[in-house]
Each structure stands twice: as C-alpha cells, then as structure tokens.
Design an enzyme around this catalytic site. Structure first.
Site, PDB file in Angstrom:
ATOM      1  N   GLN A  57      -2.590  64.007  61.682  1.00 33.35           N
ATOM      2  CA  GLN A  57      -3.673  63.502  62.455  1.00 33.35           C
ATOM      3  C   GLN A  57      -3.354  62.128  63.325  1.00 33.35           C
ATOM      4  OE1 GLN A  57      -7.762  63.669  60.687  1.00 33.35           O
ATOM      5  NE2 GLN A  57      -6.619  63.057  58.852  1.00 33.35           N
ATOM      6  N   ASP A  99      -7.726  52.235  51.959  1.00 34.97           N
ATOM      7  CA  ASP A  99      -8.703  51.663  51.489  1.00 34.97           C
ATOM      8  C   ASP A  99      -8.790  52.275  49.872  1.00 34.97           C
ATOM      9  OD1 ASP A  99      -9.192  54.389  52.303  1.00 34.97           O
ATOM     10  OD2 ASP A  99     -11.319  54.275  51.969  1.00 34.97           O
ATOM     11  N   ALA A 153       2.859  60.878  55.302  1.00 35.56           N
ATOM     12  CA  ALA A 153       2.273  60.515  53.958  1.00 35.56           C
ATOM     13  C   ALA A 153       2.107  61.683  53.216  1.00 35.56           C
ATOM     14  CB  ALA A 153       1.276  59.424  54.067  1.00 35.56           C
ATOM     15  N   TRP A 202     -10.862  57.122  55.528  1.00 35.12           N
ATOM     16  CA  TRP A 202     -11.672  58.140  56.075  1.00 35.12           C
ATOM     17  C   TRP A 202     -11.244  58.663  57.528  1.00 35.12           C
ATOM     18  CZ3 TRP A 202     -17.561  57.670  54.163  1.00 35.12           C
ATOM     19  CH2 TRP A 202     -17.590  57.234  52.853  1.00 35.12           C
ATOM     20  N   TYR A 237      -2.861  58.722  44.185  1.00 33.73           N
ATOM     21  CA  TYR A 237      -2.474  58.339  45.644  1.00 33.73           C
ATOM     22  C   TYR A 237      -2.623  57.264  45.884  1.00 33.73           C
ATOM     23  CZ  TYR A 237      -3.607  58.085  50.677  1.00 33.73           C
ATOM     24  OH  TYR A 237      -3.805  57.868  51.737  1.00 33.73           O
TER      25      TYR A 237
HETATM   26  N1  LIG Z   1      -6.324  60.824  55.983  1.00 33.65           N
HETATM   27  C1  LIG Z   1      -7.225  59.858  55.622  1.00 33.65           C
HETATM   28  O1  LIG Z   1      -8.461  59.705  55.251  1.00 33.65           O
HETATM   29  C2  LIG Z   1      -6.492  58.625  55.472  1.00 33.65           C
HETATM   30  C3  LIG Z   1      -7.252  57.292  54.872  1.00 33.65           C
HETATM   31  C4  LIG Z   1      -6.511  56.120  54.566  1.00 33.65           C
HETATM   32  C5  LIG Z   1      -5.120  56.003  54.980  1.00 33.65           C
HETATM   33  N2  LIG Z   1      -4.443  57.106  55.720  1.00 33.65           N
HETATM   34  C6  LIG Z   1      -3.250  56.965  55.847  1.00 33.65           C
HETATM   35  O2  LIG Z   1      -2.967  57.018  57.213  1.00 33.65           O
HETATM   36  C7  LIG Z   1      -1.719  57.810  57.587  1.00 33.65           C
HETATM   37  C8  LIG Z   1      -1.835  58.888  58.269  1.00 33.65           C
HETATM   38  O3  LIG Z   1      -2.693  59.866  57.582  1.00 33.65           O
HETATM   39  P1  LIG Z   1      -3.122  61.243  58.480  1.00 33.65           P
HETATM   40  O4  LIG Z   1      -4.445  61.477  58.065  1.00 33.65           O
HETATM   41  O5  LIG Z   1      -2.560  61.345  59.635  1.00 33.65           O
HETATM   42  O6  LIG Z   1      -1.941  62.269  57.413  1.00 33.65           O
HETATM   43  P2  LIG Z   1      -1.986  63.850  57.592  1.00 33.65           P
HETATM   44  O7  LIG Z   1      -3.039  64.135  58.670  1.00 33.65           O
HETATM   45  O8  LIG Z   1      -2.231  64.424  56.306  1.00 33.65           O
HETATM   46  O9  LIG Z   1      -0.450  63.939  57.936  1.00 33.65           O
HETATM   47  C9  LIG Z   1       0.444  63.503  57.268  1.00 33.65           C
HETATM   48  C10 LIG Z   1       1.706  64.005  57.818  1.00 33.65           C
HETATM   49  O10 LIG Z   1       2.892  63.518  56.755  1.00 33.65           O
HETATM   50  C11 LIG Z   1       3.646  64.798  56.785  1.00 33.65           C
HETATM   51  N3  LIG Z   1       4.459  64.745  55.663  1.00 33.65           N
HETATM   52  C12 LIG Z   1       3.965  64.901  54.592  1.00 33.65           C
HETATM   53  N4  LIG Z   1       5.197  64.842  53.441  1.00 33.65           N
HETATM   54  C13 LIG Z   1       6.352  64.764  54.197  1.00 33.65           C
HETATM   55  C14 LIG Z   1       7.724  64.423  53.863  1.00 33.65           C
HETATM   56  N5  LIG Z   1       7.927  64.549  52.614  1.00 33.65           N
HETATM   57  N6  LIG Z   1       8.553  64.084  54.545  1.00 33.65           N
HETATM   58  C15 LIG Z   1       8.012  63.925  56.089  1.00 33.65           C
HETATM   59  N7  LIG Z   1       6.691  64.225  56.573  1.00 33.65           N
HETATM   60  C16 LIG Z   1       5.894  64.524  55.477  1.00 33.65           C
HETATM   61  C17 LIG Z   1       2.807  65.724  56.908  1.00 33.65           C
HETATM   62  O11 LIG Z   1       3.765  66.804  57.323  1.00 33.65           O
HETATM   63  P3  LIG Z   1       3.314  68.365  56.896  1.00 33.65           P
HETATM   64  O12 LIG Z   1       2.360  68.933  57.814  1.00 33.65           O
HETATM   65  O13 LIG Z   1       4.736  69.121  57.057  1.00 33.65           O
HETATM   66  O14 LIG Z   1       2.976  68.364  55.278  1.00 33.65           O
HETATM   67  C18 LIG Z   1       2.034  65.207  58.246  1.00 33.65           C
HETATM   68  O15 LIG Z   1       2.640  65.587  59.336  1.00 33.65           O
HETATM   69  C19 LIG Z   1      -0.828  57.989  56.188  1.00 33.65           C
HETATM   70  O16 LIG Z   1      -0.256  56.802  55.665  1.00 33.65           O
HETATM   71  C20 LIG Z   1      -2.303  58.017  55.273  1.00 33.65           C
HETATM   72  O17 LIG Z   1      -1.761  57.578  53.762  1.00 33.65           O
HETATM   73  C21 LIG Z   1      -5.422  58.448  55.725  1.00 33.65           C
END
Ligand SMILES: NC(=O)c1ccc[n+]([C@@H]2O[C@H](COP(=O)([O-])OP(=O)(O)OC[C@H]3O[C@@H](n4cnc5c(N)ncnc54)[C@H](OP(=O)(O)O)[C@@H]3O)[C@@H](O)[C@H]2O)c1
Length: 268
Positions: free
Chosen positions: A11, A100, A58, A148, A123
């Site tokens: 995302q 968070d 992540a 979120w 997580y």
């Molecule tokens: N989503 C939330 O609600 C949320 C909330 C708080 C913080 N965050 C943090 O914000 C950041 C961005 O989150 P997001 O929502 O954009 O996450 P996301 O949409 O789930 O995307 C995660 C990305 O990481 C890649 N990934 C997973 N495992 C991997 C690996 N072993 N090697 C390389 N790439 C890998 C995934 O690739 P694949 O498609 O191949 O799996 C995907 O492109 C993260 O650090 C997350 O912890 C997210």
C-alpha cells in the site's frame, strides 16, 4: 539522491514509488528483487549504493504472525537491522515504518513518541524489535510509526467495508487513527526533504473506532451494528487505544495535519 525502496507492491510502497522520484533516482524493489527474509540484503544494497533507503516492506499479517512468529521476526525485526547496518556503512539515511501496535492500549490518552511500548502480539513485538535494531545500529534514521493504513488499492479495511454485504457487525471498542497510504507517502517525502530524523508518530488528526471508520466509509444510512472485541475473536489481541499523538509531526511539518475524515474523503 539515490534511493532504494523496498515493498514497491505494498500500500505505502506503491504510493512512494510514485512520489519519491521528486527527491532523486529510485530503485524500487519487490520481494523477488530483494527478499527481506533472505540472505541477499547486503549484496543488493552494495549494488544499488543508495544514499537513502526507504523500507516500506513488512510482514503485515497481524493474526497470522501469532503462528508464524519466526517469519514475522525475520522480516520486521531482523531485516531492518541489516538494512540499518548497510545504511551505516554507506552513510545513508534509513526511513522505516513502524506501528501503533507496539503499544498495549492501556493509556487513556493518545500515545506520544516517548511512551513505553508494550506490544500485545507477535506482529507488534517484531516491529518493535525492528525499531530497536535500527536505533542500536547508530545509522541515520527516521522511524515513522503509523496506524490503520488503507487506500484505494491493496488489502485493507476501507476496501473490505466497501465490498462487504450489509448488514455488518464492526468492533466499536478499539480506538485509533485511520491513515491513508497517500497521506503517509506524501508526508514521508516532506519529512525527508526537511531532513527530519528520529522517531515520529505520523497520522491524521482526530480518532475513531473501527465502527466509526466503517460508518464514515459507508454512510450514516448503512446497516452496521457496533460490537465488542470479545464478540469478534481474532488470533492476535489488539490494543483498545492505539491513538497516536501527531503533535511532533505537525510541528516538524510546519502546520496542522488534516482530520482523518478529510483524508478519507480524498481517497474515495
Ligand atoms: N497496514 C497497516 O494497517 C499498518 C499499520 C501500521 C503500520 N504499518 C506499517 O506500514 C508499513 C507499510 O505497510 P503496508 O500497509 O503498505 O503493507 P502491505 O500493503 O502489506 O505491503 C507490504 C509489502 O511488503 C512486502 N513484503 C512482505 N514480505 C516481504 C519479504 N520477505 N521481502 C520483501 N518484501 C516483502 C509485500 O510483498 P508481497 O506482496 O510479495 O507479500 C508488500 O509489497 C509497514 O512497515 C507496516 O508494518 C502498516
């Protein structure tokens, strides 16, 4: 600036790939080009020679992490430490995202950057370990905690609600701040441009519950019943309050951050 981006298909990564070119030349990687669970991180960083690493990849499956603790720790805990060592070696800045869910939700007010973390699940624990290793490396870093996350693409609550058949039952006793991936990417670019480093909570202003978020997405006339977390069993426990205080970010960005509702309105 020469920029190495991880998680280009996620995302936040997807938005960053479109905005980071304002700052320099971007080498955007997916899991195939740079697997954070593998041993190839130093080799890729050495080849790209970035002056900025933005880690948007992540392990984000909060419930699955409870049964895949090692996989979550490898990607969220250990890999950021390796990226940090590489950044240190090159004198590069590492921008990293955290969550968070490092907090236990017991606080009755929004969480500030200095509040003590105490994750409830695997997580959150893995993300906290990533933060710890980055700090311990001594590299130049910006750790952005957010919450979120949703957007017009990817797997997220916003799209789940929009595609769900009503009537719906949605949890009303967990409070947080919905944050669009676009909001996050845009302000990340501004923070890098302003040379901000350290730990920062970056979310829109205001807060709501998942029920309030669903109502805002679907409208006041939608058929949604508020329920308690105890009525919706999940593998991972989630904090009752994970509202992040964004005042430090507002001061550094030089202005008020918009309310989460207006950020949502821009995503539709
Ligand atoms: N989503 C939330 O609600 C949320 C909330 C708080 C913080 N965050 C943090 O914000 C950041 C961005 O989150 P997001 O929502 O954009 O996450 P996301 O949409 O789930 O995307 C995660 C990305 O990481 C890649 N990934 C997973 N495992 C991997 C690996 N072993 N090697 C390389 N790439 C890998 C995934 O690739 P694949 O498609 O191949 O799996 C995907 O492109 C993260 O650090 C997350 O912890 C997210």
């Amino acid at each position: 600036m020469r920029i190495l981006l991880t998680g280009r298909g996620g995302q936040v990564g997807w938005e960053l790939e479109r905005l980071l070119p304002a700052l320099g030349e971007v080498v955007a990687t997916d899991r195939a080009a740079l697997d954070l669970a593998g041993a190839g991180i130093p080799e890729v960083v050495s080849r790209v020679k970035p002056t900025l690493i933005v880690n948007a990849a992540a392990y984000t499956a909060v419930d699955k992490a409870e049964t895949e603790k090692d996989a979550a720790m490898r990607v969220n805990g250990i890999a950021p430490g390796i990226l940090a060592e590489e950044a240190k070696r090159l004198g590069a800045l590492l921008v990293h995202y955290s969550t968070d869910y490092v907090f236990d939700g017991e606080k009755q007010a929004p969480y500030v950057e200095d509040d003590a973390p105490n994750p409830l699940g695997a997580y959150g624990a893995s993300k906290l370990e990533g933060e710890r290793r980055i700090r311990a490396s001594g590299c130049r870093h910006l750790i952005v905690r957010t919450s979120w996350v949703y957007g017009a693409r990817g797997r997220n609550f916003f799209l789940t609600m929009r595609n769900a058949r009503q009537p719906l039952r949605v949890v009303d006793d967990q409070r947080g701040v919905p944050t669009s991936s676009r909001f996050l990417a845009e302000h990340t670019v501004s923070l890098i441009d302003k040379k901000v480093e350290g730990l920062l909570h970056l979310v829109p202003s205001g807060s709501t519950t998942w029920y309030g978020f669903a109502r805002q997405i679907l409208g006041e006339k939608s058929a949604i019943t508020p329920i308690r977390s105890s009525e919706y069993q999940t593998a991972a426990r989630r904090p009752a309050n994970s509202v992040l205080d964004n005042r430090k970010a507002q001061a550094l960005l030089g202005g008020a951050l918009p309310d989460w509702r207006s950020v949502l309105a821009a995503v539709r």
